[in-house]
Design a protein around this motif. Structure first.
Motif, PDB file in Angstrom:
ATOM      1  N   LEU A 134      43.457  39.397  36.651  1.00 53.48           N
ATOM      2  CA  LEU A 134      42.353  40.289  36.294  1.00 53.48           C
ATOM      3  C   LEU A 134      41.014  39.570  36.402  1.00 53.48           C
ATOM      4  O   LEU A 134      40.040  40.098  36.965  1.00 53.48           O
ATOM      5  CB  LEU A 134      42.544  40.812  34.866  1.00 53.48           C
ATOM      6  N   GLU A 135      40.964  38.361  35.847  1.00 52.65           N
ATOM      7  CA  GLU A 135      39.728  37.590  35.895  1.00 52.65           C
ATOM      8  C   GLU A 135      39.373  37.212  37.335  1.00 52.65           C
ATOM      9  O   GLU A 135      38.196  37.221  37.733  1.00 52.65           O
ATOM     10  CB  GLU A 135      39.872  36.335  35.039  1.00 52.65           C
ATOM     11  N   HIS A 136      40.382  36.880  38.124  1.00 56.28           N
ATOM     12  CA  HIS A 136      40.161  36.477  39.508  1.00 56.28           C
ATOM     13  C   HIS A 136      39.597  37.629  40.337  1.00 56.28           C
ATOM     14  O   HIS A 136      38.714  37.429  41.191  1.00 56.28           O
ATOM     15  CB  HIS A 136      41.478  35.991  40.108  1.00 56.28           C
ATOM     16  N   LEU A 137      40.101  38.841  40.098  1.00 51.15           N
ATOM     17  CA  LEU A 137      39.686  39.993  40.892  1.00 51.15           C
ATOM     18  C   LEU A 137      38.363  40.592  40.418  1.00 51.15           C
ATOM     19  O   LEU A 137      37.676  41.274  41.184  1.00 51.15           O
ATOM     20  CB  LEU A 137      40.772  41.072  40.861  1.00 51.15           C
ATOM     21  N   ALA A 138      38.041  40.359  39.145  1.00 55.84           N
ATOM     22  CA  ALA A 138      36.798  40.917  38.608  1.00 55.84           C
ATOM     23  C   ALA A 138      35.596  40.338  39.357  1.00 55.84           C
ATOM     24  O   ALA A 138      35.496  39.134  39.578  1.00 55.84           O
ATOM     25  CB  ALA A 138      36.682  40.606  37.123  1.00 55.84           C
ATOM     26  N   GLY A 139      34.679  41.196  39.757  1.00 57.22           N
ATOM     27  CA  GLY A 139      33.488  40.747  40.461  1.00 57.22           C
ATOM     28  C   GLY A 139      33.681  40.592  41.954  1.00 57.22           C
ATOM     29  O   GLY A 139      32.712  40.366  42.682  1.00 57.22           O
ATOM     30  N   ARG A 140      34.937  40.701  42.423  1.00 59.18           N
ATOM     31  CA  ARG A 140      35.196  40.605  43.868  1.00 59.18           C
ATOM     32  C   ARG A 140      35.209  42.010  44.471  1.00 59.18           C
ATOM     33  O   ARG A 140      35.619  42.965  43.810  1.00 59.18           O
ATOM     34  CB  ARG A 140      36.515  39.889  44.139  1.00 59.18           C
ATOM     35  N   SER A 141      34.812  42.079  45.699  1.00 67.39           N
ATOM     36  CA  SER A 141      34.759  43.384  46.358  1.00 67.39           C
ATOM     37  C   SER A 141      35.268  43.275  47.786  1.00 67.39           C
ATOM     38  O   SER A 141      35.390  42.185  48.345  1.00 67.39           O
ATOM     39  CB  SER A 141      33.327  43.929  46.347  1.00 67.39           C
ATOM     40  N   GLU A 142      35.568  44.418  48.350  1.00 66.14           N
ATOM     41  CA  GLU A 142      36.029  44.511  49.732  1.00 66.14           C
ATOM     42  C   GLU A 142      35.338  45.703  50.378  1.00 66.14           C
ATOM     43  O   GLU A 142      35.442  46.831  49.881  1.00 66.14           O
ATOM     44  CB  GLU A 142      37.551  44.683  49.765  1.00 66.14           C
ATOM     45  N   ASN A 143      34.606  45.437  51.462  1.00 63.29           N
ATOM     46  CA  ASN A 143      33.817  46.484  52.126  1.00 63.29           C
ATOM     47  C   ASN A 143      32.857  47.165  51.160  1.00 63.29           C
ATOM     48  O   ASN A 143      32.660  48.390  51.189  1.00 63.29           O
ATOM     49  CB  ASN A 143      34.741  47.521  52.773  1.00 63.29           C
ATOM     50  N   GLY A 144      32.305  46.336  50.263  1.00 70.03           N
ATOM     51  CA  GLY A 144      31.308  46.852  49.325  1.00 70.03           C
ATOM     52  C   GLY A 144      31.873  47.543  48.116  1.00 70.03           C
ATOM     53  O   GLY A 144      31.118  47.983  47.235  1.00 70.03           O
ATOM     54  N   LYS A 145      33.212  47.645  47.985  1.00 72.05           N
ATOM     55  CA  LYS A 145      33.822  48.334  46.849  1.00 72.05           C
ATOM     56  C   LYS A 145      34.547  47.317  45.968  1.00 72.05           C
ATOM     57  O   LYS A 145      35.352  46.535  46.479  1.00 72.05           O
ATOM     58  CB  LYS A 145      34.809  49.398  47.335  1.00 72.05           C
ATOM     59  N   PRO A 146      34.271  47.306  44.650  1.00 69.33           N
ATOM     60  CA  PRO A 146      34.957  46.362  43.766  1.00 69.33           C
ATOM     61  C   PRO A 146      36.470  46.504  43.867  1.00 69.33           C
ATOM     62  O   PRO A 146      37.008  47.614  43.894  1.00 69.33           O
ATOM     63  CB  PRO A 146      34.456  46.766  42.369  1.00 69.33           C
ATOM     64  N   LEU A 147      37.169  45.355  43.912  1.00 68.53           N
ATOM     65  CA  LEU A 147      38.626  45.388  44.076  1.00 68.53           C
ATOM     66  C   LEU A 147      39.321  46.104  42.916  1.00 68.53           C
ATOM     67  O   LEU A 147      40.336  46.775  43.116  1.00 68.53           O
ATOM     68  CB  LEU A 147      39.162  43.959  44.204  1.00 68.53           C
ATOM     69  N   LEU A 148      38.785  45.956  41.728  1.00 71.53           N
ATOM     70  CA  LEU A 148      39.424  46.591  40.574  1.00 71.53           C
ATOM     71  C   LEU A 148      39.288  48.114  40.599  1.00 71.53           C
ATOM     72  O   LEU A 148      39.902  48.797  39.775  1.00 71.53           O
ATOM     73  CB  LEU A 148      38.850  46.037  39.275  1.00 71.53           C
ATOM     74  N   GLN A 149      38.494  48.633  41.526  1.00 71.01           N
ATOM     75  CA  GLN A 149      38.389  50.088  41.683  1.00 71.01           C
ATOM     76  C   GLN A 149      39.250  50.601  42.834  1.00 71.01           C
ATOM     77  O   GLN A 149      39.314  51.815  43.070  1.00 71.01           O
ATOM     78  CB  GLN A 149      36.925  50.490  41.897  1.00 71.01           C
ATOM     79  N   GLU A 150      39.899  49.689  43.519  1.00 69.69           N
ATOM     80  CA  GLU A 150      40.792  50.078  44.613  1.00 69.69           C
ATOM     81  C   GLU A 150      42.118  50.583  44.029  1.00 69.69           C
ATOM     82  O   GLU A 150      42.737  49.920  43.194  1.00 69.69           O
ATOM     83  CB  GLU A 150      41.058  48.884  45.533  1.00 69.69           C
ATOM     84  N   GLN A 151      42.557  51.745  44.481  1.00 74.55           N
ATOM     85  CA  GLN A 151      43.784  52.311  43.927  1.00 74.55           C
ATOM     86  C   GLN A 151      45.006  51.436  44.204  1.00 74.55           C
ATOM     87  O   GLN A 151      45.909  51.334  43.369  1.00 74.55           O
ATOM     88  CB  GLN A 151      44.008  53.720  44.475  1.00 74.55           C
ATOM     89  N   ARG A 152      45.046  50.804  45.360  1.00 73.49           N
ATOM     90  CA  ARG A 152      46.190  49.941  45.671  1.00 73.49           C
ATOM     91  C   ARG A 152      46.264  48.773  44.693  1.00 73.49           C
ATOM     92  O   ARG A 152      47.365  48.308  44.345  1.00 73.49           O
ATOM     93  CB  ARG A 152      46.086  49.434  47.108  1.00 73.49           C
ATOM     94  N   ILE A 153      45.121  48.298  44.207  1.00 71.90           N
ATOM     95  CA  ILE A 153      45.089  47.233  43.210  1.00 71.90           C
ATOM     96  C   ILE A 153      45.452  47.783  41.839  1.00 71.90           C
ATOM     97  O   ILE A 153      46.253  47.200  41.098  1.00 71.90           O
ATOM     98  CB  ILE A 153      43.686  46.588  43.162  1.00 71.90           C
ATOM     99  N   GLN A 154      44.900  48.931  41.522  1.00 70.03           N
ATOM    100  CA  GLN A 154      45.148  49.544  40.219  1.00 70.03           C
ATOM    101  C   GLN A 154      46.617  49.886  40.016  1.00 70.03           C
ATOM    102  O   GLN A 154      47.155  49.746  38.909  1.00 70.03           O
ATOM    103  CB  GLN A 154      44.284  50.801  40.074  1.00 70.03           C
ATOM    104  N   GLN A 155      47.280  50.322  41.078  1.00 69.33           N
ATOM    105  CA  GLN A 155      48.696  50.685  40.974  1.00 69.33           C
ATOM    106  C   GLN A 155      49.530  49.482  40.537  1.00 69.33           C
ATOM    107  O   GLN A 155      50.378  49.581  39.646  1.00 69.33           O
ATOM    108  CB  GLN A 155      49.201  51.206  42.327  1.00 69.33           C
ATOM    109  N   VAL A 156      49.295  48.333  41.159  1.00 70.74           N
ATOM    110  CA  VAL A 156      50.054  47.124  40.833  1.00 70.74           C
ATOM    111  C   VAL A 156      49.724  46.647  39.421  1.00 70.74           C
ATOM    112  O   VAL A 156      50.624  46.318  38.632  1.00 70.74           O
ATOM    113  CB  VAL A 156      49.773  46.003  41.856  1.00 70.74           C
TER     114      VAL A 156
END
Length: 279
Positions: free
Chosen positions: A125-147
Motif C-alpha cells: 500500500l505504501e509503495h503504490l501510494a503516490g505512484r501513477s500510470e498514464n497520469g492516473k494514481p495506481l490505487l485508483q486502478e480497478q485492477r489494483i483495487q481488486q487484488v
C-alpha cells in the motif's frame, strides 16, 4: 539413541523429546521427556541452510546414549504405566494429549504467518501510494483495487480464525472442531498467497533483494510446512469435524428421546353430551 531432524530453535535450553519406551505397542508405547541442552549424550548435528525464517536456527539433534532422569518424564511414571496398561489391553486411550497440545500452539503459528501477510500488504500500500500510470494514481486502478481488496479480506478472515482459536486456548475451551488447525492452515495459506499476489502486483522490482516482499515471500512458505503441513491440517480438521458432528447428532437424538419419554400422553377428555331437543 536417535536423530531428530529439522528441529526448530535447536539452540533452546531444553527440548521435549518423544521416545519409544515399549516398542511392541507402537505409538501407544511412547513417552515424552524434557531434555536439557547440557544433558550428556545430546549434541547438535548439522545446521540447515534455509530459504526463509533464517533468524531461527534449524538443526539436527543427535542423541547418543542419552540417559534422562526419571523426574524429567512428562506426566510422571504413574500416568505412563496406566497408558501402557491400556495399550496392552487394547482399550482406547481417549483423546490424544499431543493433538490437543498442537491445537493450542497452532494459533501462535497462524498469528506469525498473519504478521507476514499484514507486513507485505501494508508495504505494498505504501509503495503504490503516490505512484501513477498514464497520469492516473495506481490505487485508483480497478485492477489494483481488486487484488488489494482480496488480500485485505483474506487477511481479516485469517485474523478472526486466529483470534477465536487463541481465545479458546487461553480460556480452556476444547478445540474439538479443529479450530487451532484451522487458524494455522488459513494463516499459512494466506501468507503464501498474499505475498505471491502482491509481488505480482508490484512487478519485476519485487524480485530484487532490496525489496522486502521477496523476503516475506521466502518466509511465508515454511508456514505451509512446519507444525504440520497444510495437508495434515486439512486431515485433522476433517476428522475432528466429522467426530464433533457425530457427537452433536448423538446428543441431539438423546435429548429428543429423553423429552419424548418425559412428556406424559395427553389425557383424553370425555365427549360432551348433546343437549336434549326442545319439546
Amino acid at each position: 539413541r536417535g536423530l531428530l531432524g529439522h528441529v526448530a530453535d535447536a539452540l533452546a535450553n531444553l527440548q521435549v523429546v518423544v521416545a519409544t519406551v515399549e516398542p511392541d505397542l507402537g505409538h501407544r508405547g511412547q513417552a515424552s521427556f524434557v531434555v536439557t541442552k547440557d544433558n550428556p549424550g545430546l549434541r547438535l548435528g548439522k545446521k540447515e541452510s534455509k530459504i526463509g525464517i533464517r533468524a531461527s536456527q534449524t538443526a539436527e539433534i543427535v542423541l547418543e546414549d542419552c540417559r534422562v532422569p526419571g523426574d524429567q518424564l512428562l506426566g510422571g511414571e504413574e500416568k505412563l504405566q496406566k497408558k501402557i496398561e491400556r495399550g496392552r489391553s487394547g482399550k482406547s486411550s481417549g483423546s490424544s494429549g499431543a493433538l490437543a497440545t498442537f491445537e493450542i500452539t497452532r494459533p501462535t503459528v497462524g498469528a506469525s504467518a498473519l504478521g507476514i501477510a499484514q507486513a507485505a500488504y501494508e508495504w505494498t500500500l505504501e509503495h503504490l501510494a503516490g505512484r501513477s500510470e498514464n497520469g492516473k494514481p495506481l490505487l485508483q486502478e480497478q485492477r489494483i483495487q481488486q487484488v488489494l481488496a482480496d488480500v485485505a479480506t483474506e487477511i481479516e478472515a485469517a485474523r478472526l480464525l486466529v483470534w477465536r482459536a487463541a481465545w479458546m486456548g487461553r480460556n480452556g475451551v476444547p478445540m474439538t472442531g479443529g479450530q487451532g488447525s484451522m487458524s494455522k492452515l488459513k494463516g499459512g495459506d494466506v501468507a503464501m498467497w498474499a505475498t505471491t499476489a502482491l509481488m505480482d502486483l508490484v512487478g519485476p522490482e519485487a524480485q530484487s533483494m532490496d525489496c522486502p516482499l521477496e523476503k516475506w515471500f521466502r518466509d511465508a512458505k515454511i508456514y505451509q510446512i512446519f507444525e504440520g503441513t497444510a495437508e495434515i491440517q486439512r486431515l485433522v480438521v476433517a476428522r475432528l469435524q466429522a467426530t464433533e458432528y457425530a457427537e452433536r447428532l448423538q446428543y441431539a437424538q438423546q435429548v429428543a428421546q429423553d423429552n419424548s419419554s418425559a412428556t406424559p400422553a395427553a389425557e383424553k377428555k370425555p365427549a360432551k353430551e348433546s343437549a336434549p331437543a326442545a319439546a
